[in-house]
Structure formats: C-alpha cells, structure tokens
Design a protein around this motif. Structure first.
Motif, PDB file in Angstrom:
ATOM      1  N   VAL A  43      42.038  30.938  38.989  1.00  0.00           N
ATOM      2  CA  VAL A  43      41.816  30.978  37.547  1.00  0.00           C
ATOM      3  C   VAL A  43      43.115  31.363  36.854  1.00  0.00           C
ATOM      4  N   VAL A  44      43.353  30.791  35.669  1.00  0.00           N
ATOM      5  CA  VAL A  44      44.490  31.181  34.834  1.00  0.00           C
ATOM      6  C   VAL A  44      43.941  31.869  33.598  1.00  0.00           C
ATOM      7  N   GLU A  45      44.423  33.075  33.354  1.00  0.00           N
ATOM      8  CA  GLU A  45      44.079  33.811  32.136  1.00  0.00           C
ATOM      9  C   GLU A  45      45.351  33.994  31.322  1.00  0.00           C
ATOM     10  N   ASP A  46      45.193  34.082  30.016  1.00  0.00           N
ATOM     11  CA  ASP A  46      46.366  34.268  29.168  1.00  0.00           C
ATOM     12  C   ASP A  46      47.006  35.632  29.370  1.00  0.00           C
ATOM     13  N   VAL A  47      46.214  36.681  29.293  1.00  0.00           N
ATOM     14  CA  VAL A  47      46.757  38.034  29.426  1.00  0.00           C
ATOM     15  C   VAL A  47      45.899  38.833  30.401  1.00  0.00           C
ATOM     16  N   PRO A  48      46.520  39.787  31.104  1.00  0.00           N
ATOM     17  CA  PRO A  48      45.738  40.621  32.020  1.00  0.00           C
ATOM     18  C   PRO A  48      44.982  41.694  31.262  1.00  0.00           C
ATOM     19  N   PRO A  49      43.964  42.256  31.891  1.00  0.00           N
ATOM     20  CA  PRO A  49      43.275  43.366  31.247  1.00  0.00           C
ATOM     21  C   PRO A  49      44.212  44.574  31.150  1.00  0.00           C
ATOM     22  N   ALA A  50      43.997  45.395  30.155  1.00  0.00           N
ATOM     23  CA  ALA A  50      44.851  46.565  29.941  1.00  0.00           C
ATOM     24  C   ALA A  50      44.600  47.604  31.030  1.00  0.00           C
ATOM     25  N   THR A  51      45.683  48.062  31.649  1.00  0.00           N
ATOM     26  CA  THR A  51      45.608  49.119  32.657  1.00  0.00           C
ATOM     27  C   THR A  51      46.775  50.069  32.450  1.00  0.00           C
ATOM     28  N   ASP A  52      46.725  51.186  33.140  1.00  0.00           N
ATOM     29  CA  ASP A  52      47.817  52.158  33.079  1.00  0.00           C
ATOM     30  C   ASP A  52      48.922  51.834  34.071  1.00  0.00           C
ATOM     31  N   GLN A  53      48.726  50.826  34.903  1.00  0.00           N
ATOM     32  CA  GLN A  53      49.660  50.516  35.975  1.00  0.00           C
ATOM     33  C   GLN A  53      50.701  49.475  35.584  1.00  0.00           C
ATOM     34  N   GLY A  54      50.799  49.115  34.340  1.00  0.00           N
ATOM     35  CA  GLY A  54      51.759  48.109  33.913  1.00  0.00           C
ATOM     36  C   GLY A  54      51.126  46.734  33.839  1.00  0.00           C
ATOM     37  N   VAL A  55      51.951  45.759  33.549  1.00  0.00           N
ATOM     38  CA  VAL A  55      51.481  44.389  33.378  1.00  0.00           C
ATOM     39  C   VAL A  55      51.653  43.636  34.693  1.00  0.00           C
ATOM     40  N   SER A  56      50.569  43.056  35.171  1.00  0.00           N
ATOM     41  CA  SER A  56      50.624  42.308  36.426  1.00  0.00           C
ATOM     42  C   SER A  56      50.733  40.813  36.151  1.00  0.00           C
ATOM     43  N   LEU A  57      51.331  40.110  37.096  1.00  0.00           N
ATOM     44  CA  LEU A  57      51.443  38.652  36.985  1.00  0.00           C
ATOM     45  C   LEU A  57      50.199  37.968  37.530  1.00  0.00           C
ATOM     46  N   SER A  58      49.543  38.623  38.491  1.00  0.00           N
ATOM     47  CA  SER A  58      48.340  38.047  39.087  1.00  0.00           C
ATOM     48  C   SER A  58      47.507  39.170  39.688  1.00  0.00           C
ATOM     49  N   ARG A  59      46.296  38.807  40.063  1.00  0.00           N
ATOM     50  CA  ARG A  59      45.438  39.760  40.762  1.00  0.00           C
ATOM     51  C   ARG A  59      44.490  38.984  41.664  1.00  0.00           C
ATOM     52  N   ALA A  60      44.006  39.677  42.680  1.00  0.00           N
ATOM     53  CA  ALA A  60      43.038  39.093  43.609  1.00  0.00           C
ATOM     54  C   ALA A  60      41.737  39.862  43.481  1.00  0.00           C
ATOM     55  N   GLU A  61      40.648  39.131  43.389  1.00  0.00           N
ATOM     56  CA  GLU A  61      39.326  39.740  43.298  1.00  0.00           C
ATOM     57  C   GLU A  61      38.515  39.271  44.497  1.00  0.00           C
ATOM     58  N   PRO A  62      38.130  40.204  45.381  1.00  0.00           N
ATOM     59  CA  PRO A  62      37.351  39.793  46.552  1.00  0.00           C
ATOM     60  C   PRO A  62      35.958  39.298  46.155  1.00  0.00           C
ATOM     61  N   ALA A  63      35.351  38.563  47.045  1.00  0.00           N
ATOM     62  CA  ALA A  63      34.001  38.045  46.787  1.00  0.00           C
ATOM     63  C   ALA A  63      33.034  39.208  46.624  1.00  0.00           C
ATOM     64  N   ALA A  64      32.103  39.035  45.684  1.00  0.00           N
ATOM     65  CA  ALA A  64      31.103  40.068  45.426  1.00  0.00           C
ATOM     66  C   ALA A  64      29.754  39.394  45.205  1.00  0.00           C
ATOM     67  N   GLY A  65      28.861  39.558  46.167  1.00  0.00           N
ATOM     68  CA  GLY A  65      27.538  38.941  46.040  1.00  0.00           C
ATOM     69  C   GLY A  65      27.634  37.429  46.013  1.00  0.00           C
ATOM     70  N   GLU A  66      27.144  36.831  44.933  1.00  0.00           N
ATOM     71  CA  GLU A  66      27.173  35.377  44.778  1.00  0.00           C
ATOM     72  C   GLU A  66      28.518  34.873  44.249  1.00  0.00           C
ATOM     73  N   GLU A  67      29.315  35.769  43.702  1.00  0.00           N
ATOM     74  CA  GLU A  67      30.611  35.383  43.127  1.00  0.00           C
ATOM     75  C   GLU A  67      31.633  35.149  44.232  1.00  0.00           C
ATOM     76  N   PRO A  68      32.366  34.024  44.169  1.00  0.00           N
ATOM     77  CA  PRO A  68      33.391  33.789  45.184  1.00  0.00           C
ATOM     78  C   PRO A  68      34.625  34.661  44.928  1.00  0.00           C
ATOM     79  N   ALA A  69      35.464  34.759  45.923  1.00  0.00           N
ATOM     80  CA  ALA A  69      36.739  35.451  45.752  1.00  0.00           C
ATOM     81  C   ALA A  69      37.575  34.675  44.741  1.00  0.00           C
ATOM     82  N   ARG A  70      38.381  35.406  43.961  1.00  0.00           N
ATOM     83  CA  ARG A  70      39.169  34.757  42.909  1.00  0.00           C
ATOM     84  C   ARG A  70      40.610  35.218  42.945  1.00  0.00           C
ATOM     85  N   ILE A  71      41.488  34.289  42.638  1.00  0.00           N
ATOM     86  CA  ILE A  71      42.896  34.592  42.378  1.00  0.00           C
ATOM     87  C   ILE A  71      43.107  34.298  40.905  1.00  0.00           C
ATOM     88  N   VAL A  72      43.597  35.293  40.182  1.00  0.00           N
ATOM     89  CA  VAL A  72      43.804  35.152  38.748  1.00  0.00           C
ATOM     90  C   VAL A  72      45.300  35.265  38.472  1.00  0.00           C
TER      91      VAL A  72
END
Length: 141
Positions: A63-92
C-alpha cells in the motif's frame, strides 16, 4: 405577485469559450500525476524484491500512503504490518517523506527500493542485507 426564482447562471471561463479540455493528452508521460509515478516506483521495487522472496511475499499487500501516522519516533519511509486475523500482512510506503528526502528521480528510486527492502526485512524478521544483499550496487533492471 410571487417572485420567480432565477435559474443559476452557467459560468464559462473568462473569455467565454466554454470549459477547457486536458492540457496534455493522457498518452504522454507528463500527464501522469506524481502519485501515479510514485506508485509505479513502488511496484518496480516490489517486483525486484519479489524475484527473490516471492513465496514469502505471496499474501502480502503493498500500500502507498501519502503521510505516515504521527509518532514520537520520527518520520518513517515505510512500515510493515503483520497479518492479523482476516487481514493480510501489509507493507506501507509513505510517499511524501520519500519525495521530501529525494533530490531527483534516481534518488527517489533508490529510497523507495530501500524502504521496501527494510519493510520486507521487518516483516520477515531478517536483516535488510539478507533481503537484498547487493542493493547498494543494484541498478534498475
């Protein structure tokens, strides 16, 4: 006597020539938006990584998103979300931070590729150097 409502005036352009068509035909590369061009860069980077890791990435959604969610860890270029239940794993991949850091097309291609490699490495739990051992010497295929 009741006042009749006046119909809304149709506005034309300033010179009275009517609505204009597109500035560039859709067949020209310049007619594509920056977001569309960025999507192509992400697809190319994913294809390069999938040549080696295709089996492990079979059910991963990219998936391509315009901006990352706000965090205290700085601005990331990408993130990985592992599969959860019915949702597949995602690379953003986050478009705006990559575009802000890259000074040209080649730098943008390299940053997108690095962001995809790091997200895949995070998703698979391995080092980015294992995902793409020659990414520093690697040119576009």
């Amino acid at each position: 006597m009741t006042a009749r409502p006046t119909p809304p005036r149709r506005r034309r352009d300033r010179r009275g020539r009517g609505p204009r068509g597109p500035v560039l035909p859709a067949s020209l590369p310049a007619a594509r938006s920056r977001a569309d061009q960025f999507d192509d860069l992400v697809a190319d980077a994913v294809d390069r990584v999938a040549r080696r890791w295709g089996e492990q990435l079979h059910d991963v959604e990219v998936v391509v998103e315009d901006v990352p969610p706000a965090t205290d860890q700085g601005v990331s270029l990408s993130r990985a979300e592992p599969a959860a239940g019915e949702e597949p794993a995602r690379i953003v991949v986050h478009r705006r931070p990559v575009e802000r850091r890259a000074s040209g097309l080649r730098a943008r291609e390299d940053l997108v590729h690095d962001a995809v490699v790091e997200a895949v490495a995070d998703l698979l739990g391995i080092s980015p150097d294992v995902v793409d051992p020659d990414r520093d010497q690697d040119g576009p295929d």
